[in-house]
Design an enzyme around this catalytic site. Structure first.
Site, PDB file in Angstrom:
ATOM      1  N   ASP A  86       0.910  -1.127  -0.072  1.00  0.00           N
ATOM      2  CA  ASP A  86       0.016  -0.058  -0.041  1.00  0.00           C
ATOM      3  C   ASP A  86       0.938   1.312   0.130  1.00  0.00           C
ATOM      4  OD1 ASP A  86      -1.804  -2.177   0.462  1.00  0.00           O
ATOM      5  OD2 ASP A  86      -2.940  -0.953   1.797  1.00  0.00           O
ATOM      6  N   LYS A 130     -10.399   0.293  -2.698  1.00  0.00           N
ATOM      7  CA  LYS A 130     -10.158  -0.106  -1.439  1.00  0.00           C
ATOM      8  C   LYS A 130     -10.553   1.274  -0.557  1.00  0.00           C
ATOM      9  CE  LYS A 130      -7.275  -1.499   2.518  1.00  0.00           C
ATOM     10  NZ  LYS A 130      -5.876  -1.857   2.861  1.00  0.00           N
ATOM     11  N   LYS A 135      -6.772   3.330  -3.478  1.00  0.00           N
ATOM     12  CA  LYS A 135      -7.367   3.166  -2.237  1.00  0.00           C
ATOM     13  C   LYS A 135      -7.504   4.459  -1.412  1.00  0.00           C
ATOM     14  CE  LYS A 135      -5.443   1.831   2.497  1.00  0.00           C
ATOM     15  NZ  LYS A 135      -4.127   1.235   3.034  1.00  0.00           N
TER      16      LYS A 135
END
Lengths: 295, 325
Positions: free
Chosen positions: B162, B261, B225
């Site tokens: 991430d 996400k 995300k």
């Protein structure tokens, strides 16, 4: 100007009616279900449309009560007492409204209703006074056979569900609510089904005193519908069945056994009589500490 | 709202010519600013409208299980210890030990130094290990450090990385710099999946969210995300809606599917179900899968488990019966 206002409005003014609502987490929501039910006075005349609380309102109320518990139980006994005295001051200010509601709902004379309201306020003060005294009565320094200073202190149980008395709509309510919160518990109270208005007014008093939101949550609605969800709720630590009928109380007691709730069975109680301590002690647990001391 | 963006298309192929779009800062800016603007009121109204959907009984039970299987169970605290990460991994494998058919979560999300612990604890299971990297959460570091951070996490065994984008560069319009950084990190990831954190709480406008989404996808991100969870506001429904539209449009034009996400601030079952409704109504079934949609959360899992318990036992459960993470 003032003459015109009064002459224009005197005879045919439309009164602004109150919608009695639930009291959850310091706010006044309508029922999540959107339902309401008609509340009538003792003669059967329409009084108001009260919110008909659902199991989800009960769930939300328990969440709010759980959230309020750490703060309220950790407040000093002195502070809790002061907050409850403050509630009594505000109850006094709403005296005439309570008298009206009790007289209409219970079908008693104004003088009897006044006596009931006065008794309720006095009872509130009586319980408020116990906040910093209950540990002296319920706690103890214990004699033990060893070099320990051993003492027991009462602690609040947690979230207490209260099924309020059905007949005595204010005095009965205060008599079951005050002993639960004075020791630091937080409460979800299910008001008298047929006479919920004094409970709604009491919640307005609580909202404007210094009682933190969530310490007292007031639900109105059908007792038979909502009480079982409170009884079986795994996050409720104790339940006072004062307003449940004998048959229902047994079922509720069985449901309450799942997480070993403390259960206070309904007893025949004269709410006007001076109470003893058992309602307050019923919602307490005892913590005993063994503190080593030098020999 | 539903306008499909039409990027420059290489003649004859039907695909956007990425090398042309990203040939220079000005070309990239021209492309990103050429994306249709987001109707802010419309996006918020649609998200609000979809969040009123009532999901009950068997559909709710299905949604709860799906939501559990989509969770990236996250712990990103300075006070994390190997013990805490191991405990969280145990929870990821058996979220509710008392109910055997409870689904596993999708992944565990930790800081890079905790990756070996998580890999060890999850060995042999299908639960992935995700690691934040690139000077998370601010991204304020040199590229060399960010790449080293990423390689470190991948070498330790992370399945997913991430990364945070450089919001400073993005907001000052240096899009190519952001693009090249993502490309470099993607390369450093090797086999590992790359999730690009846009940190929408710092992007100010939905237009920026749409641009950052496209930028992340063009640069090769496997997921986009919303947030790090360290900035408020974190994930919101309208922002997620804009990002879902971006991945839908991106697949329509390039054929490549990118996951989404939302992370941060999703705490209740009700919230989670709102996101699932949003996914279903915006991009459809293809994304209703842990491979394509994840929920970055920690406390959400307990609420989902409580609701699951309520469905099984018929009585309300309480936080006392679930682990504190």
């Amino acid at each position: 100007m003032s003459e015109r206002l009064s002459s224009g409005g005197a005879g045919n003014r439309i009164s602004v009616r109150k919608t009695p609502k639930l009291f959850i987490g310091g706010k006044f929501p309508r029922s999540e279900s959107g339902r309401s039910y008609e509340v009538a006075d003792s003669k059967g005349h329409f009084v108001a449309n009260a919110a008909m609380g659902s199991r989800k309102d009960a769930r939300d109320a328990v969440v709010a009560a759980r959230k309020a518990f750490p703060g309220w139980s950790a407040a000093t006994a002195y502070n809790r007492g002061q907050v409850l005295y403050r509630v009594a001051e505000l109850l006094e200010g709403r005296r005439s409204q309570f008298v009206d509601e009790v007289a209409a709902g219970e079908g008693v004379s104004r003088s009897k209703a006044t006596a009931a309201v006065d008794a309720a306020i006095d009872r509130w003060v009586w319980y408020a006074g116990w906040s910093d005294k209950v540990s002296q009565v319920a706690g103890s320094a214990n004699q033990v056979a060893g070099p320990y200073f051993d003492f027991s202190v009462p602690e609040p149980t947690g979230v207490v569900a209260v099924i309020a008395p059905q007949e005595s709509s204010l005095l009965g309510l205060v008599s079951v609510l005050a002993p639960a919160i004075v020791t630091g518990n937080t409460v979800v109270v299910l008001a008298s089904e047929a006479r919920p208005l004094p409970a709604v007014t009491l919640s307005e008093v609580l909202a404007t005193s210094d009682v933190p939101g969530g310490v007292v949550n007031v639900l109105t609605g059908r007792t038979d519908e909502v009480a079982p969800w409170l009884a079986s709720h795994m996050d409720v630590n104790a339940i006072d069945l004062a307003g449940a009928g004998d048959a229902a109380a047994t079922e509720l007691q069985v449901a309450a056994a799942d997480n070993l709730k403390r259960v206070l069975r309904p007893q025949r109680t004269d709410w006007t009589a001076t109470p003893d301590l058992h309602r307050m002690l019923a919602h307490l647990e005892t913590k005993t500490v063994w503190h080593p001391i030098g020999v | 709202m539903t306008t499909t963006a039409s990027p420059p298309v290489a003649s004859g192929t039907g695909l956007p010519d990425v090398s042309q779009i990203t040939s220079s800062d000005s070309a990239l800016r021209r492309f990103l600013h050429g994306l249709p603007g987001v109707d802010q009121v419309g996006a918020e109204a649609r998200a609000a409208m979809l969040s009123t959907r009532s999901i009950k009984t068997s559909a709710k039970a299905w949604a709860i299980d799906l939501a559990i299987s989509m969770i990236d169970l996250t712990t990103l605290e300075g006070q994390d210890t190997p013990g805490k990460v191991r405990a969280l991994c145990a929870k990821a494998l058996r979220p509710d030990p008392s109910v055997a058919d409870t689904p596993r979560v999708a992944a565990i999300c930790v800081y890079p130094d905790m990756v070996p612990v998580a890999v060890e604890a999850l060995r042999g299971s299908r639960v992935k290990v995700a690691s934040v990297a690139t000077a998370f959460p601010s991204g304020r570091s040199s590229l060399a450090v960010k790449l080293a951070d990423t390689r470190d996490a991948v070498a330790a065994g992370a399945d997913e990385i991430d990364m945070v984008i450089d919001r400073g560069a993005f907001l000052s319009g240096r899009y190519l710099e952001v693009f090249e950084e993502i490309v470099a990190v993607k390369e450093a990831c090797g086999e590992a999946h790359l999730k690009v954190i846009l940190e929408t709480g710092e992007l100010d406008t939905y237009d920026n969210v749409r641009r950052a989404s496209w930028l992340g996808m063009l640069a090769g991100g496997d997921f986009i995300k919303t947030s790090t969870g360290k900035i408020a506001p974190a994930a919101t429904l309208p922002v997620t809606l804009v990002m879902l539209e971006a991945v839908r449009d991106f697949r329509a034009t390039t054929g490549r599917q990118v996951g989404v996400k939302p992370a941060g601030g999703i705490r209740t079952t009700k919230d989670a179900i709102k996101y699932l409704v949003l996914v279903n109504e915006t991009v459809g079934d293809d994304w209703l899968d842990p491979d394509w949609f994840r929920l970055g959360a920690s406390s959400l899992l307990n609420d989902l488990l409580m609701q699951r318990t309520k469905a099984v036992t018929g009585r309300y459960s309480g936080p006392d019966y679930f682990t504190l993470d």
